[in-house]
Motif scaffolding. Sequence first.
Motif, PDB file in Angstrom:
ATOM      1  N   LEU A  71       3.046 -22.942   2.486  1.00  0.00           N
ATOM      2  CA  LEU A  71       4.082 -21.997   2.709  1.00  0.00           C
ATOM      3  C   LEU A  71       4.180 -20.790   1.694  1.00  0.00           C
ATOM      4  N   THR A  72       3.559 -21.133   0.506  1.00  0.00           N
ATOM      5  CA  THR A  72       3.376 -19.892  -0.312  1.00  0.00           C
ATOM      6  C   THR A  72       2.470 -18.939   0.157  1.00  0.00           C
ATOM      7  N   GLY A  73       1.240 -19.469   0.688  1.00  0.00           N
ATOM      8  CA  GLY A  73       0.178 -18.824   1.245  1.00  0.00           C
ATOM      9  C   GLY A  73       0.610 -18.076   2.324  1.00  0.00           C
ATOM     10  N   LEU A  74       1.427 -18.672   3.252  1.00  0.00           N
ATOM     11  CA  LEU A  74       1.927 -17.966   4.466  1.00  0.00           C
ATOM     12  C   LEU A  74       2.820 -16.998   4.400  1.00  0.00           C
ATOM     13  N   ILE A  75       3.716 -17.071   3.193  1.00  0.00           N
ATOM     14  CA  ILE A  75       4.674 -15.833   2.837  1.00  0.00           C
ATOM     15  C   ILE A  75       3.871 -14.865   2.165  1.00  0.00           C
ATOM     16  N   GLY A  76       3.020 -15.139   1.208  1.00  0.00           N
ATOM     17  CA  GLY A  76       2.073 -14.212   0.743  1.00  0.00           C
ATOM     18  C   GLY A  76       1.277 -13.483   1.599  1.00  0.00           C
ATOM     19  N   GLY A  77       0.849 -14.207   2.597  1.00  0.00           N
ATOM     20  CA  GLY A  77      -0.073 -13.248   3.709  1.00  0.00           C
ATOM     21  C   GLY A  77       0.848 -12.647   4.523  1.00  0.00           C
ATOM     22  N   ALA A  78       1.921 -12.824   4.694  1.00  0.00           N
ATOM     23  CA  ALA A  78       2.700 -12.117   5.340  1.00  0.00           C
ATOM     24  C   ALA A  78       3.206 -10.649   4.978  1.00  0.00           C
ATOM     25  N   ILE A  79       3.374 -11.006   3.446  1.00  0.00           N
ATOM     26  CA  ILE A  79       3.858  -9.950   2.732  1.00  0.00           C
ATOM     27  C   ILE A  79       2.702  -8.828   2.613  1.00  0.00           C
ATOM     28  N   VAL A  80       1.568  -9.273   2.155  1.00  0.00           N
ATOM     29  CA  VAL A  80       0.410  -8.363   2.335  1.00  0.00           C
ATOM     30  C   VAL A  80       0.134  -7.842   3.814  1.00  0.00           C
ATOM     31  N   PHE A  81       0.303  -8.692   4.620  1.00  0.00           N
ATOM     32  CA  PHE A  81      -0.032  -8.058   6.087  1.00  0.00           C
ATOM     33  C   PHE A  81       1.052  -6.973   6.294  1.00  0.00           C
ATOM     34  N   GLY A  82       1.950  -7.060   6.092  1.00  0.00           N
ATOM     35  CA  GLY A  82       3.214  -5.971   6.069  1.00  0.00           C
ATOM     36  C   GLY A  82       3.146  -4.757   5.398  1.00  0.00           C
ATOM     37  N   ILE A  83       2.771  -5.004   3.942  1.00  0.00           N
ATOM     38  CA  ILE A  83       2.614  -3.838   3.347  1.00  0.00           C
ATOM     39  C   ILE A  83       1.374  -2.984   3.302  1.00  0.00           C
ATOM     40  N   GLY A  84       0.195  -3.545   3.989  1.00  0.00           N
ATOM     41  CA  GLY A  84      -0.880  -2.891   3.700  1.00  0.00           C
ATOM     42  C   GLY A  84      -0.879  -1.660   4.506  1.00  0.00           C
ATOM     43  N   PRO A  85      -0.366  -1.641   5.883  1.00  0.00           N
ATOM     44  CA  PRO A  85      -0.373  -0.295   6.316  1.00  0.00           C
ATOM     45  C   PRO A  85       0.569   0.497   5.775  1.00  0.00           C
ATOM     46  N   VAL A  86       1.646   0.213   5.173  1.00  0.00           N
ATOM     47  CA  VAL A  86       2.446   1.154   4.526  1.00  0.00           C
ATOM     48  C   VAL A  86       1.766   2.140   3.370  1.00  0.00           C
ATOM     49  N   PHE A  87       0.708   1.390   2.637  1.00  0.00           N
ATOM     50  CA  PHE A  87       0.199   2.147   1.634  1.00  0.00           C
ATOM     51  C   PHE A  87      -1.185   2.570   2.396  1.00  0.00           C
ATOM     52  N   GLY A  88      -1.489   2.258   3.504  1.00  0.00           N
ATOM     53  CA  GLY A  88      -2.862   2.916   3.998  1.00  0.00           C
ATOM     54  C   GLY A  88      -3.770   1.912   3.738  1.00  0.00           C
ATOM     55  N   ALA A  89      -3.912   0.730   3.290  1.00  0.00           N
ATOM     56  CA  ALA A  89      -4.825  -0.112   2.836  1.00  0.00           C
ATOM     57  C   ALA A  89      -4.852  -0.964   4.244  1.00  0.00           C
TER      58      ALA A  89
END
Length: 123
Positions: A71-89
């Motif tokens: 569950l922690t990996g799923l939540i962490g992956g969702a956060i990184v998946f959502g924040i990545g395009p915001v910072f252009g990464a």
Amino acid sequence: MLTHAAAWLAAKATIVQAQLLDPTPGPSGDGNLPGGFDWSKIGPDPKQVPRSDLFYSLINGALFLGVAAALTGLIGGAIVFGIGPVFGAHILSDRGKTMMWKASLVAIIIGSPVAIISFFLKQ
């Protein structure tokens, strides 16, 4: 050297011949022979396991830790998946998506055996 090998072979041949001529009785299922093993007294009994509640507690704790990690990996992956395009990464976004897939697979692997075994035990 050849004489040593011949002497060794002769000694082994006499031992094997003695074993073939005088076999010792093996375990019997009836338990009537002296020295035989009574196989009728052997059987699975969960009541004979000392502190089996400790075993179940350890298994339940390991299962909880596995589910919490997935569950922690799923939540962490969702956060990184959502924040990545915001910072252009966009590479972070791809890695976040991969982390979500891996965490989902781990959750399925951890949860499936419990459901399958409980299904067969109820039948």
